[in-house]
Design a protein around this motif. Structure first.
Motif, PDB file in Angstrom:
ATOM      1  N   ARG A  73       1.010  -1.257   0.099  1.00 40.06           N
ATOM      2  CA  ARG A  73       0.120  -0.057  -0.050  1.00 40.06           C
ATOM      3  C   ARG A  73       0.886   1.240  -0.082  1.00 40.06           C
ATOM      4  NH1 ARG A  73      -3.369   0.546   4.301  1.00 40.06           N
ATOM      5  NH2 ARG A  73      -4.930   1.355   3.492  1.00 40.06           N
ATOM      6  N   ALA A  74       1.398   1.681   1.167  1.00 37.07           N
ATOM      7  CA  ALA A  74       2.392   2.772   1.445  1.00 37.07           C
ATOM      8  C   ALA A  74       1.949   3.900   0.387  1.00 37.07           C
ATOM      9  CB  ALA A  74       3.979   2.056   0.864  1.00 37.07           C
ATOM     10  N   TRP A  75       1.022   4.445   0.554  1.00 37.76           N
ATOM     11  CA  TRP A  75       0.713   5.607  -0.281  1.00 37.76           C
ATOM     12  C   TRP A  75       1.461   6.789  -0.028  1.00 37.76           C
ATOM     13  CZ3 TRP A  75      -2.613   3.855  -3.645  1.00 37.76           C
ATOM     14  CH2 TRP A  75      -3.622   3.050  -3.328  1.00 37.76           C
ATOM     15  N   GLN A  76       2.002   7.140   1.017  1.00 37.01           N
ATOM     16  CA  GLN A  76       2.976   8.106   1.234  1.00 37.01           C
ATOM     17  C   GLN A  76       4.183   8.144   0.462  1.00 37.01           C
ATOM     18  OE1 GLN A  76       2.962   9.766   5.477  1.00 37.01           O
ATOM     19  NE2 GLN A  76       1.883   7.981   5.744  1.00 37.01           N
ATOM     20  N   LEU A  77       4.707   6.788   0.449  1.00 40.46           N
ATOM     21  CA  LEU A  77       5.939   6.393  -0.261  1.00 40.46           C
ATOM     22  C   LEU A  77       5.595   6.565  -1.859  1.00 40.46           C
ATOM     23  CD1 LEU A  77       9.004   5.359   0.015  1.00 40.46           C
ATOM     24  CD2 LEU A  77       8.009   3.318  -0.465  1.00 40.46           C
ATOM     25  N   ARG A  78       4.566   6.188  -2.146  1.00 41.88           N
ATOM     26  CA  ARG A  78       4.156   6.491  -3.606  1.00 41.88           C
ATOM     27  C   ARG A  78       4.292   8.002  -3.860  1.00 41.88           C
ATOM     28  NH1 ARG A  78      -0.138   2.228  -5.647  1.00 41.88           N
ATOM     29  NH2 ARG A  78       0.167   0.619  -4.128  1.00 41.88           N
ATOM     30  N   ALA A  79       3.662   8.522  -3.059  1.00 39.90           N
ATOM     31  CA  ALA A  79       3.576  10.297  -3.213  1.00 39.90           C
ATOM     32  C   ALA A  79       4.727  10.743  -3.083  1.00 39.90           C
ATOM     33  CB  ALA A  79       2.769  10.658  -2.213  1.00 39.90           C
ATOM     34  N   GLN A  80       5.863  10.201  -2.718  1.00 39.38           N
ATOM     35  CA  GLN A  80       7.077  10.699  -2.512  1.00 39.38           C
ATOM     36  C   GLN A  80       7.776  10.224  -3.819  1.00 39.38           C
ATOM     37  OE1 GLN A  80       9.354   9.152   0.811  1.00 39.38           O
ATOM     38  NE2 GLN A  80       8.232  10.489   2.408  1.00 39.38           N
ATOM     39  N   ILE A  81       7.617   9.077  -4.187  1.00 36.84           N
ATOM     40  CA  ILE A  81       8.417   8.674  -5.543  1.00 36.84           C
ATOM     41  C   ILE A  81       7.730   9.414  -6.692  1.00 36.84           C
ATOM     42  CG2 ILE A  81       8.824   6.624  -6.971  1.00 36.84           C
ATOM     43  CD1 ILE A  81       8.352   4.928  -4.560  1.00 36.84           C
ATOM     44  N   ILE A  82       6.503   9.513  -6.804  1.00 36.73           N
ATOM     45  CA  ILE A  82       5.914  10.301  -7.916  1.00 36.73           C
ATOM     46  C   ILE A  82       6.238  11.916  -7.896  1.00 36.73           C
ATOM     47  CG2 ILE A  82       3.688  11.094  -8.713  1.00 36.73           C
ATOM     48  CD1 ILE A  82       2.476   8.640  -7.717  1.00 36.73           C
TER      49      ILE A  82
END
Lengths: 300, 159
Positions: free
Chosen positions: B29-38
């Motif tokens: 899931r890790a939505w915050q990490l996705r937001a960081q990578i994006i």
């Protein structure tokens, strides 16, 4: 003292002072430090002005030492007037903006405030400017439930549950190509973490401001979800449609929350959070491998 | 070298899609990490775009739609479009995606003012029809693979 020195000194005025300048510019003057402290608190936290003053609980409710220091410093610079007046029973402070202060505000500070933000700040100021300092102090106590730590704790736990509900909606609406939904879910996850950490804070002022801002965030996310559940519409379009003229957008509310969390050592900003807090080591290793072919780095 | 604002927009969308897809495949899931990578990737992409000109162009997408509709009627070119549909999982019908047709229409509009314009892509909707596009619009389509091979040859000849 040369004009070059004065200019360089004025450039060291912190951004948070914009709120103080705004209030004094609108009202002309404010009588008593208590009233000034509470007016700044209300305008900053209801109108969602980020990078404002840090407030902690004090004798008469929320108090900012930074604001106290700024009134002293700006008076020394000649941008505001800070006068001690002999009252009937006690002396009190009177604060007034000076002509150079007014000029500074219009030329420099106003440039950093959007039209919508100024409208919101004005609306809040108009609502509270007519109260006396004692009435305002009591109102702030009641409105923000500063004397009720148990009630705050219960509401925070309740909000965390409600956030879970709206997160489930957005997870079901999620598809990989939509950046809006990805960010909504990231914000909600951040908020869950922030609320969890804030439960252990002792200061009820920080807890209360975070709670109120988080509730507003949740409500906005719910409103967008309601539109998207009925119509086939992009969430960004839904948000723009719902956002009334000066109403803060979801992103502005989140910006305010992030800033509050960072300044009060609750959490760093979302993009600054360490990967160890966000994923397990195993997940990190798998992601690194998967994203390597894209030449995309997982770590900051 | 230039790109259109439509291409820049599509690149942003594809970047988000690709990162999310990879994270989804790992069942994380890790939505915050996705937001960081994006966010970091978008920032890097924005810096890369600064090396080329990004133009706001206005093309005639209806003209391009007619072009591909005509190719549906020819059995040879229709067969290519059928093959492309099989390769592109998200494609609904046999016609290219509207965004792709807009991009081609913008390139055609730009090419009309410039006799020596080449359109670089790795999209099959363009690369499979290089002859047809050049014959109709005078626009030369260069695949990314061809461009890379040309670059390698050029570097070798310089050495």
């Amino acid at each position: 003292m040369s004009s070059v020195q004065i200019t360089s000194r004025r450039s060291s005025i912190p951004e948070r002072a914009n709120i103080l300048f705004f209030i004094l510019s609108e009202l002309g003057h404010v009588v008593t430090e208590l009233k000034l402290q509470k007016l700044v608190f209300q305008v900053q936290n209801i109108a969602k002005v980020p990078r404002g003053y840090r407030y902690k609980r004090h004798l008469y409710g929320p108090y900012s030492r930074e604001l106290n220091i700024d009134t002293f410093t700006l008076a020394k610079k000649g941008l505001i007037k800070r006068e001690e007046v002999r009252g009937v029973q006690y002396p009190y402070w009177r604060f007034e903006i000076t002509p150079p202060g007014e000029a500074y505000f219009k030329e420099r500070a106003l440039r950093n405030l959007t039209r919508e933000r100024i409208q919101r700040m004005r609306k809040v100021l108009n609502e509270y400017k007519g109260y006396s300092h004692y009435q305002l102090a009591e109102m702030v106590y009641q409105q923000w439930r500063i004397r009720k730590p148990e009630a705050l704790r219960r509401e925070m736990a309740e909000l965390a549950k409600n956030l879970q509900g709206v997160t489930s909606f957005w997870e079901s609406a999620y598809f990989p190509g939509c950046p809006a939904i990805t960010y909504f879910l990231a914000f909600a996850e951040y908020l869950q973490d922030a609320l969890s950490k804030a439960l252990s804070l002792t200061d009820t002022v920080v807890k209360s401001v975070l709670l109120m801002a988080s509730k507003e965030f949740h409500d906005k996310l719910m409103n967008i979800a309601q539109v998207c559940s009925k119509e086939d519409v992009c969430p960004l379009d839904a948000q723009e449609g719902l956002c009334q003229s000066s109403d803060p957008s979801l992103y502005e509310v989140f910006d305010f929350i992030e800033d509050l969390c960072q300044r009060n050592d609750v959490l760093p900003k979302l993009l600054s959070r360490k990967r160890g807090e966000l994923v397990t080591e195993d997940e990190y290793v798998r992601l690194q491998k998967s994203l390597k072919t894209l030449n995309v780095s997982v770590s900051s | 070298m230039s790109a259109s604002s439509t291409v820049a927009k599509e690149a942003r969308t594809v970047l988000t899609y690709t990162i999310n897809e990879r994270v989804d495949n790992e069942q994380i899931r890790a939505w915050q990490l996705r937001a960081q990578i994006i966010s970091r990737s978008q920032k890097r992409l924005k810096n890369l775009w600064k090396r080329v000109g990004v133009l706001s162009l206005q093309g005639n997408v209806n003209e391009v739609k007619k072009f591909y509709s005509a190719m549906l009627k020819d059995p040879r070119t229709r067969a290519k479009l059928v093959e492309l549909k099989k390769r592109k999982r998200t494609r609904q019908g046999l016609m290219p995606e509207t965004l792709d047709m807009i991009i081609l229409s913008e390139a055609i509009a730009l090419g009309r003012g410039d006799g020596d314009l080449q359109f670089m892509s790795k999209d099959g909707d363009f690369c499979e029809f290089t002859e047809e596009i050049e014959a109709k619009y005078g626009l030369r389509v260069l695949s990314v693979e061809d461009a890379l091979q040309f670059k390698v040859k050029l570097e070798r000849s310089i050495q």
